[in-house]
Write a protein that holds these residues in place. Sequence first.
Motif, PDB file in Angstrom:
ATOM      1  N   MET A   1      50.781  41.050  44.113  1.00  0.00           N
ATOM      2  CA  MET A   1      50.559  41.901  42.950  1.00  0.00           C
ATOM      3  C   MET A   1      49.059  42.089  42.720  1.00  0.00           C
ATOM      4  O   MET A   1      48.239  41.290  43.178  1.00  0.00           O
ATOM      5  CB  MET A   1      51.207  41.306  41.716  1.00  0.00           C
ATOM      6  CG  MET A   1      50.603  39.988  41.246  1.00  0.00           C
ATOM      7  SD  MET A   1      51.174  39.517  39.631  1.00  0.00           S
ATOM      8  CE  MET A   1      50.475  40.806  38.633  1.00  0.00           C
TER       9      MET A   1
ATOM     10  N   HIS B   1      45.986  42.242  40.093  1.00  0.00           N
ATOM     11  CA  HIS B   1      45.580  41.852  38.736  1.00  0.00           C
ATOM     12  C   HIS B   1      44.629  42.882  38.133  1.00  0.00           C
ATOM     13  O   HIS B   1      44.789  43.289  36.990  1.00  0.00           O
ATOM     14  CB  HIS B   1      44.889  40.484  38.754  1.00  0.00           C
ATOM     15  CG  HIS B   1      45.835  39.332  38.863  1.00  0.00           C
ATOM     16  ND1 HIS B   1      46.313  38.661  37.767  1.00  0.00           N
ATOM     17  CD2 HIS B   1      46.398  38.742  39.938  1.00  0.00           C
ATOM     18  CE1 HIS B   1      47.135  37.695  38.154  1.00  0.00           C
ATOM     19  NE2 HIS B   1      47.194  37.730  39.483  1.00  0.00           N
ATOM     20  N   SER B   2      43.596  43.275  38.920  1.00  0.00           N
ATOM     21  CA  SER B   2      42.558  44.156  38.388  1.00  0.00           C
ATOM     22  C   SER B   2      42.078  45.110  39.469  1.00  0.00           C
ATOM     23  O   SER B   2      42.140  44.804  40.665  1.00  0.00           O
ATOM     24  CB  SER B   2      41.360  43.350  37.873  1.00  0.00           C
ATOM     25  OG  SER B   2      41.750  42.502  36.809  1.00  0.00           O
TER      26      SER B   2
ATOM     27  N   HIS C   1      43.020  46.721  34.310  1.00  0.00           N
ATOM     28  CA  HIS C   1      43.619  45.397  34.437  1.00  0.00           C
ATOM     29  C   HIS C   1      45.110  45.473  34.131  1.00  0.00           C
ATOM     30  O   HIS C   1      45.545  46.250  33.282  1.00  0.00           O
ATOM     31  CB  HIS C   1      42.941  44.410  33.479  1.00  0.00           C
ATOM     32  CG  HIS C   1      41.448  44.362  33.647  1.00  0.00           C
ATOM     33  ND1 HIS C   1      40.831  43.635  34.628  1.00  0.00           N
ATOM     34  CD2 HIS C   1      40.463  45.002  32.952  1.00  0.00           C
ATOM     35  CE1 HIS C   1      39.518  43.802  34.537  1.00  0.00           C
ATOM     36  NE2 HIS C   1      39.268  44.626  33.537  1.00  0.00           N
ATOM     37  N   TRP C   2      45.891  44.631  34.813  1.00  0.00           N
ATOM     38  CA  TRP C   2      47.333  44.596  34.596  1.00  0.00           C
ATOM     39  C   TRP C   2      47.737  43.256  33.999  1.00  0.00           C
ATOM     40  O   TRP C   2      47.561  43.034  32.817  1.00  0.00           O
ATOM     41  CB  TRP C   2      48.073  44.903  35.908  1.00  0.00           C
ATOM     42  CG  TRP C   2      48.047  46.365  36.232  1.00  0.00           C
ATOM     43  CD1 TRP C   2      48.904  47.337  35.780  1.00  0.00           C
ATOM     44  CD2 TRP C   2      47.071  47.051  37.023  1.00  0.00           C
ATOM     45  NE1 TRP C   2      48.529  48.570  36.248  1.00  0.00           N
ATOM     46  CE2 TRP C   2      47.416  48.431  37.016  1.00  0.00           C
ATOM     47  CE3 TRP C   2      45.941  46.649  37.748  1.00  0.00           C
ATOM     48  CZ2 TRP C   2      46.675  49.385  37.700  1.00  0.00           C
ATOM     49  CZ3 TRP C   2      45.206  47.598  38.434  1.00  0.00           C
ATOM     50  CH2 TRP C   2      45.571  48.948  38.401  1.00  0.00           C
ATOM     51  N   LYS C   3      48.247  42.335  34.795  1.00  0.00           N
ATOM     52  CA  LYS C   3      48.815  41.111  34.231  1.00  0.00           C
ATOM     53  C   LYS C   3      47.762  40.237  33.553  1.00  0.00           C
ATOM     54  O   LYS C   3      48.015  39.595  32.537  1.00  0.00           O
ATOM     55  CB  LYS C   3      49.523  40.322  35.330  1.00  0.00           C
ATOM     56  CG  LYS C   3      50.415  39.225  34.786  1.00  0.00           C
ATOM     57  CD  LYS C   3      51.428  38.752  35.807  1.00  0.00           C
ATOM     58  CE  LYS C   3      52.391  37.777  35.169  1.00  0.00           C
ATOM     59  NZ  LYS C   3      53.413  37.313  36.110  1.00  0.00           N
ATOM     60  N   SER C   4      46.561  40.177  34.126  1.00  0.00           N
ATOM     61  CA  SER C   4      45.489  39.385  33.513  1.00  0.00           C
ATOM     62  C   SER C   4      44.164  40.087  33.755  1.00  0.00           C
ATOM     63  O   SER C   4      44.033  40.896  34.667  1.00  0.00           O
ATOM     64  CB  SER C   4      45.450  37.974  34.105  1.00  0.00           C
ATOM     65  OG  SER C   4      45.169  38.038  35.490  1.00  0.00           O
TER      66      SER C   4
ATOM     67  N   VAL D   1      40.601  40.038  35.074  1.00  0.00           N
ATOM     68  CA  VAL D   1      39.701  39.321  35.979  1.00  0.00           C
ATOM     69  C   VAL D   1      38.273  39.759  35.660  1.00  0.00           C
ATOM     70  O   VAL D   1      37.989  40.949  35.556  1.00  0.00           O
ATOM     71  CB  VAL D   1      40.042  39.629  37.455  1.00  0.00           C
ATOM     72  CG1 VAL D   1      39.072  38.922  38.390  1.00  0.00           C
ATOM     73  CG2 VAL D   1      41.471  39.213  37.770  1.00  0.00           C
TER      74      VAL D   1
ATOM     75  N   HIS E   1      39.818  31.803  43.416  1.00  0.00           N
ATOM     76  CA  HIS E   1      41.048  32.043  42.648  1.00  0.00           C
ATOM     77  C   HIS E   1      41.741  33.359  42.984  1.00  0.00           C
ATOM     78  O   HIS E   1      42.872  33.587  42.547  1.00  0.00           O
ATOM     79  CB  HIS E   1      40.743  32.015  41.145  1.00  0.00           C
ATOM     80  CG  HIS E   1      40.141  30.719  40.691  1.00  0.00           C
ATOM     81  ND1 HIS E   1      40.859  29.546  40.636  1.00  0.00           N
ATOM     82  CD2 HIS E   1      38.876  30.418  40.294  1.00  0.00           C
ATOM     83  CE1 HIS E   1      40.058  28.572  40.214  1.00  0.00           C
ATOM     84  NE2 HIS E   1      38.858  29.071  40.001  1.00  0.00           N
ATOM     85  N   HIS E   2      41.078  34.240  43.738  1.00  0.00           N
ATOM     86  CA  HIS E   2      41.653  35.554  44.024  1.00  0.00           C
ATOM     87  C   HIS E   2      41.325  35.982  45.451  1.00  0.00           C
ATOM     88  O   HIS E   2      40.472  35.382  46.117  1.00  0.00           O
ATOM     89  CB  HIS E   2      41.105  36.621  43.056  1.00  0.00           C
ATOM     90  CG  HIS E   2      41.335  36.321  41.612  1.00  0.00           C
ATOM     91  ND1 HIS E   2      40.411  35.653  40.849  1.00  0.00           N
ATOM     92  CD2 HIS E   2      42.397  36.577  40.797  1.00  0.00           C
ATOM     93  CE1 HIS E   2      40.874  35.524  39.615  1.00  0.00           C
ATOM     94  NE2 HIS E   2      42.085  36.069  39.564  1.00  0.00           N
TER      95      HIS E   2
ATOM     96  N   ASN F   1      52.936  46.386  35.818  1.00  0.00           N
ATOM     97  CA  ASN F   1      52.543  44.979  35.689  1.00  0.00           C
ATOM     98  C   ASN F   1      51.912  44.446  36.986  1.00  0.00           C
ATOM     99  O   ASN F   1      52.055  43.283  37.338  1.00  0.00           O
ATOM    100  CB  ASN F   1      53.745  44.125  35.298  1.00  0.00           C
ATOM    101  CG  ASN F   1      53.318  42.870  34.560  1.00  0.00           C
ATOM    102  OD1 ASN F   1      52.238  42.836  33.954  1.00  0.00           O
ATOM    103  ND2 ASN F   1      54.125  41.832  34.621  1.00  0.00           N
ATOM    104  N   GLY F   2      51.237  45.337  37.714  1.00  0.00           N
ATOM    105  CA  GLY F   2      50.544  44.939  38.940  1.00  0.00           C
ATOM    106  C   GLY F   2      51.335  45.158  40.211  1.00  0.00           C
ATOM    107  O   GLY F   2      50.811  44.939  41.306  1.00  0.00           O
TER     108      GLY F   2
END
Length: 393
Positions: free
Chosen positions: A1, A3-4, A19-22, A24, A53-54, A94-95
Amino acid sequence: MIHSLFLINHTGDIFLEKHWKSVVSRSVCDYFFEAQEKAGEADNVPPVIPTPHHYLVSTHRDRIFFDYFGECTEAAIKDNVVIVYELLEEMLDNGFPLATESNILKELIKPPTILRSVVNTITGSSNVGDQLPTGQLSNIPWRRAGVKYTNNEAYFDVTEEIDAIIDKSGSTVFAEIQGVIDACIKLTGMPDLTLSFMNPRLLDDVSFHPCVRFKRWESERVLSFIPPDGNFRLMSYHVSSQNLVAIPVYIKHNISFRESGSTGRFDVTIGPKQTMGKTVESVLMIIHMPKGVLNMTLTAAQGTYTFDPVTKMLIWDIGKITLPKLPTLRGVISLQSTAPKPEENPTISVQFRIQQLAVSGLKVNRLDMYGERYKPFKGVKYVTKAGKFQVRT
């Protein structure tokens, strides 16, 4: 997915983010900027960059053409920023990828016009449609219902890019082909198409539009599909077997620097090779000369050349190669008298284009249509062009 999403211009500024779920932080792009600095050229930046982390997935596009805005530039994106955000909302849920078909997106979100922009500004309306597209509710989500045309047409463009590295002796060190088949389908109703090839076995690695029935390809090596309406990419493929990759041009070169003294010689000739009699067009040669080169005094038998003493970049715009005379570029290299002889000869980057030729040898055999009774106009165009095509001297 996802995130950004960050859009970065040529100066390194982030001019749009989504940005979607969180959320970044923008600071994650520092890993990309570091990789860009190490790579030197934008095309050499790794497509996937791991961070603590990504994962950063980057795509570089010099000139983007987009259905909604014509030529898609930073200015066009900024002028249509609301529509861009609306599109991203529909394309990713949602990503996760959701609606990615251009004809479905055009029904969901109306492409901008001057009149619509004025009305939206006055009324506060948006470009989002009132109804869900019919295709979203069917088992064929890529095609809208009730399509009608006066002239029924189906055209296919086979485009192949050849990446190659040729050594000093003219031998092929590396060669592969990246190919795509783009379709423009304007057919009434719900046509069911079958596209077959003369020699489909040479395709090593294929990627299809969701409309293609993959099991049929696996068993029969034909493309069977109900097409989207309008323009779409039917398939992309990869030919990596070097014995299947024909090199369409050859380059004779003699670039030399004297051990003592402040001059050198430059002599380069380019000619067609394995082009099946087709003309090589839009030929451009780019050579990054060594730092010790002050200037170059050359004579071009065809085309024009420029040399930038600051960047040390030699660009020879040749145009079309018309036989029997071959394009040559010859002359003298002026070097700094105090500088040592360059340790390495420069690499030649070549750009070219050949109409009506698929260098892999891929050929469309026939197109058959089922489910409708009319006879459509059909056509196939081929083009080969240079990708990253380099000759070591």
